[in-house]
Design an enzyme around this catalytic site. Structure first.
Site, PDB file in Angstrom:
ATOM      1  N   CYS A 198      -1.598  18.563  14.619  1.00 38.50           N
ATOM      2  CA  CYS A 198      -1.658  17.541  13.584  1.00 38.50           C
ATOM      3  C   CYS A 198      -1.677  16.186  14.294  1.00 38.50           C
ATOM      4  O   CYS A 198      -1.976  16.111  15.480  1.00 38.50           O
ATOM      5  CB  CYS A 198      -0.487  17.645  12.623  1.00 38.50           C
ATOM      6  SG  CYS A 198       1.083  17.256  13.383  1.00 38.50           S
ATOM      7  N   CYS A 226     -14.177 -31.383  -4.619  1.00 41.00           N
ATOM      8  CA  CYS A 226     -12.840 -31.455  -4.019  1.00 41.00           C
ATOM      9  C   CYS A 226     -12.577 -32.842  -3.460  1.00 41.00           C
ATOM     10  O   CYS A 226     -11.463 -33.361  -3.518  1.00 41.00           O
ATOM     11  CB  CYS A 226     -12.690 -30.438  -2.903  1.00 41.00           C
ATOM     12  SG  CYS A 226     -12.829 -28.747  -3.459  1.00 41.00           S
TER      13      CYS A 226
END
Lengths: 528, 109
Positions: A486, A255
């Site tokens: 729930c 790089c």
């Protein structure tokens, strides 16, 4: 722990960490106690069965307990979006939290790898690098900040990781990984991520992983392109299988010579993190379904079918924004709309419009001959609460707001609050509690002794409920009640509605579900 | 990482690669070749089309490319081939419209 330590200048963060650690320890102990208790009294087998088959794979599972998993309430809260994934769930998170991963290189690839692995809750993360943070790293090495320029990359990376998730164990290896120290360092980890920037390191790391039998998630990025490979895993190849002969150095630029677009290593690093998580959790996130209509075993999907297939109709969504109007694909319910007969008074005008409300109520009362109620609604339920607050102080004490997310399907008489249910538990009143969440939700956490019958299976499981009630009645010699819970209190209403029409007229649901249970009754109950 | 996929390859630089075209002797197949990383630098192309005799292998294809681009030798011993997006050995026999990718390792990070 003892007052001396607390007083002697420990920082707030230290104390919080200590509290966190002790909580985890407490959780672990409680979990073990529950497990042992369950062994002493092997009754209630019928209730257990619903959860046990799916739990058997968990080494530290616990029947009927508040926490079926070993995840602490804090973990359940933090990783709830992982837990909600049926293909990942508690198993995946537990495996991830027990795994250790070594990231070699704290640069462009290593930045997202380390940040994501820590954020996602890996158990232990080691970072190896001998480099120093430089300003020209920062366009791609997003784990580092300007403040750390000139300092060790590993130190900088560990500091960022700690800021993201302080519960992950971090190991700093401020040295270069070399053949001399690699075996020693790598052997401490389960998985290795190659985030280096040079060829020799790649061969070295790969060879080391073969020797130690560690899976290797390798990434590389240069210019505008990148490569991603998982080596030495599940019978797959190693780096040398693919590249037995190293290319000449000219062929493998760095790089620092050839440049790299900042996002490119970021993309590859994210994919490395994903692969590492897949290996760590051993969860098959994507696999071919034998029943798939397109690629499955009996698929008969031809080019002709493909060409005439209506994908817009299939997905109920347009391929481009412009065609949506013409196709009318947006369901009626999601259009901007108002409840019939509602009157619009923006919150900002409420003060001036009290008389309007007053006359409307009067009119409604006159029309019906009864006293009229006042309800307020808004988009998400915040402004309506503000309005009710204001109205209640200005002549409308009985105004109520309609929370748009909450369902009101069944009468009040068929509902009890979490606190009331808690009373029933405490007084030992015989009852059966049915938890109608999906199985993978139930695994996250559940109220003790609740039985899991997902809403989608309810129809087929009425006899199970019936026998559970019978058993509870027999055990106590009294009639047993039926309660349904729930996550948030909507599905439980649907379940009670169904049950009441199918032989269980006295079923009741717990208002607000486990969320309220956690808020109002059991603060240790994990919210997710 | 790769360019837009194209079904046909007659658009792409085939004029460079096919000096001895002899259609009368044997049927020809068309192969699309993709060059990644250093291979792209060395050939100056991202992709091109080769016409090969029917029954050619990936190795035959490489030999032809090495004649056309001698400097590909630099990476010839350290690259992998992918046929239709899957790694394949050089002995693989190619079929018409196959896509052959030349992938040298990259090492940046």
């Amino acid at each position: 722990m003892d007052s001396k330590e607390i007083g002697s200048g420990s920082s707030g963060a230290d104390l919080l960490r200590e509290i966190e650690r002790l909580r985890a320890e407490k959780e672990e102990l409680e979990s073990r106690i529950h497990l042992l208790e369950a062994q002493i009294k092997p009754r209630g087998a019928a209730e257990d069965k619903s959860g046990s088959c799916s739990l058997s794979s968990l080494s530290c599972s616990q029947m009927n307990g508040a926490t079926i998993s070993c995840l602490s309430p804090e973990m359940i809260h933090r990783y709830s979006r992982h837990l909600l994934l049926p293909d990942f769930g508690v198993e995946g998170q537990l495996k991830l939290s027990k795994s250790s991963i070594l990231v070699v290189g704290a640069g462009g690839l290593g930045s997202p790898v380390a940040m994501y692995l820590v954020a996602c809750g890996v158990g232990c993360l080691g970072i190896v690098d001998s480099d120093i943070v430089e300003l020209n790293n920062l366009h791609r090495q997003i784990i580092h900040t300007e403040a750390y320029a000139g300092q060790s990359k590993v130190k900088s990376a560990a500091s960022s990781c700690h800021a993201i998730n302080s519960s992950v164990k971090l190991v700093e290896h401020r040295e270069a990984l070399q053949a001399v120290n690699a075996l020693d360092i790598v052997s401490k980890y389960d998985i290795v991520v190659d985030a280096t920037d040079n060829l020799p390191s790649r061969y070295m790391i790969s060879d080391c992983c073969v020797l130690l039998d560690k899976p290797l998630v390798s990434g590389a990025a240069l210019g505008l392109e990148g490569q991603l490979t998982v080596y030495n895993y599940n019978g797959g190849p190693c780096y040398r299988c693919l590249f037995p002969t190293p290319p000449p150095s000219a062929a493998c630029q760095r790089c620092s010579d050839s440049g790299v677009l900042g996002v490119v290593p970021g993309v590859i690093g994210c994919l490395q993190a994903l692969e590492a998580i897949k290996v760590a959790s051993a969860v098959k996130i994507r696999g071919r379904s034998p029943a798939c209509l397109i690629c499955g075993e009996n698929a008969a999907f031809t080019r002709e079918i493909f060409q005439s297939f209506d994908y817009e109709n299939f997905t109920q969504s347009p391929m481009s924004d412009k065609s949506s109007e013409k196709l009318n694909l947006i369901p009626e319910s999601s259009r901007i709309t108002a409840i019939p007969k509602s009157m619009n008074i923006p919150l900002s005008n409420l003060e001036d419009k009290l008389s309007t409300i007053h006359s409307a109520l009067k009119q409604a009362a006159q029309d019906s001959g009864k006293c009229a109620s006042l309800f307020v609604v808004c988009r998400r339920g915040n402004d309506s609460q503000r309005a009710v607050d204001y109205l209640s102080k200005n002549g409308f004490p009985l105004a109520k707001d309609i929370s748009s997310e909450k369902l009101n399907l069944i009468p009040e008489s068929s509902r009890i609050t979490g606190k009331e249910y808690n009373e029933i538990v405490n007084t030992g009143e015989p009852h059966v509690l049915v938890d109608v969440r999906p199985v993978h939700h139930f695994k996250i956490a559940a109220i003790p002794k609740s039985m899991n019958i997902p809403l989608s299976n309810l129809e087929d499981k009425l006899s199970t409920i019936h026998s559970a009630l019978k058993q509870a009645a027999q055990d106590s010699g009294k009639c047993a009640s039926l309660f349904v819970v729930c996550r948030r209190g909507n599905d439980s209403q649907r379940a009670v509605d169904y049950l009441s029409k199918n032989g269980f007229p006295l079923a009741k649901d717990i208002v607000g579900g486990l969320q309220s249970w956690s808020q109002d009754v059991d603060h240790t109950f994990p919210s997710y | 990482m790769t360019e837009e996929p194209k079904d046909t390859c007659d658009v792409i630089g085939s004029q460079k690669t096919n000096p001895s075209r002899d259609k009368d002797l044997a049927p020809y197949i068309k192969i699309k070749v993709l060059f990644f990383a250093r291979a792209r630098d060395l050939t100056g192309s991202t992709e091109l089309c080769l016409e090969m005799p029917d029954g050619s292998t990936a190795r035959d294809c490489m030999n032809k490319l090495l004649i056309e681009f001698p400097n590909l030798r630099e990476i010839y011993n350290s690259m992998v081939l992918a046929l239709n997006e899957e790694y394949a050995p050089e002995s693989t026999i190619l079929r018409n419209k196959d896509e052959l990718a030349i992938i040298p390792p990259i090492s940046g990070g």
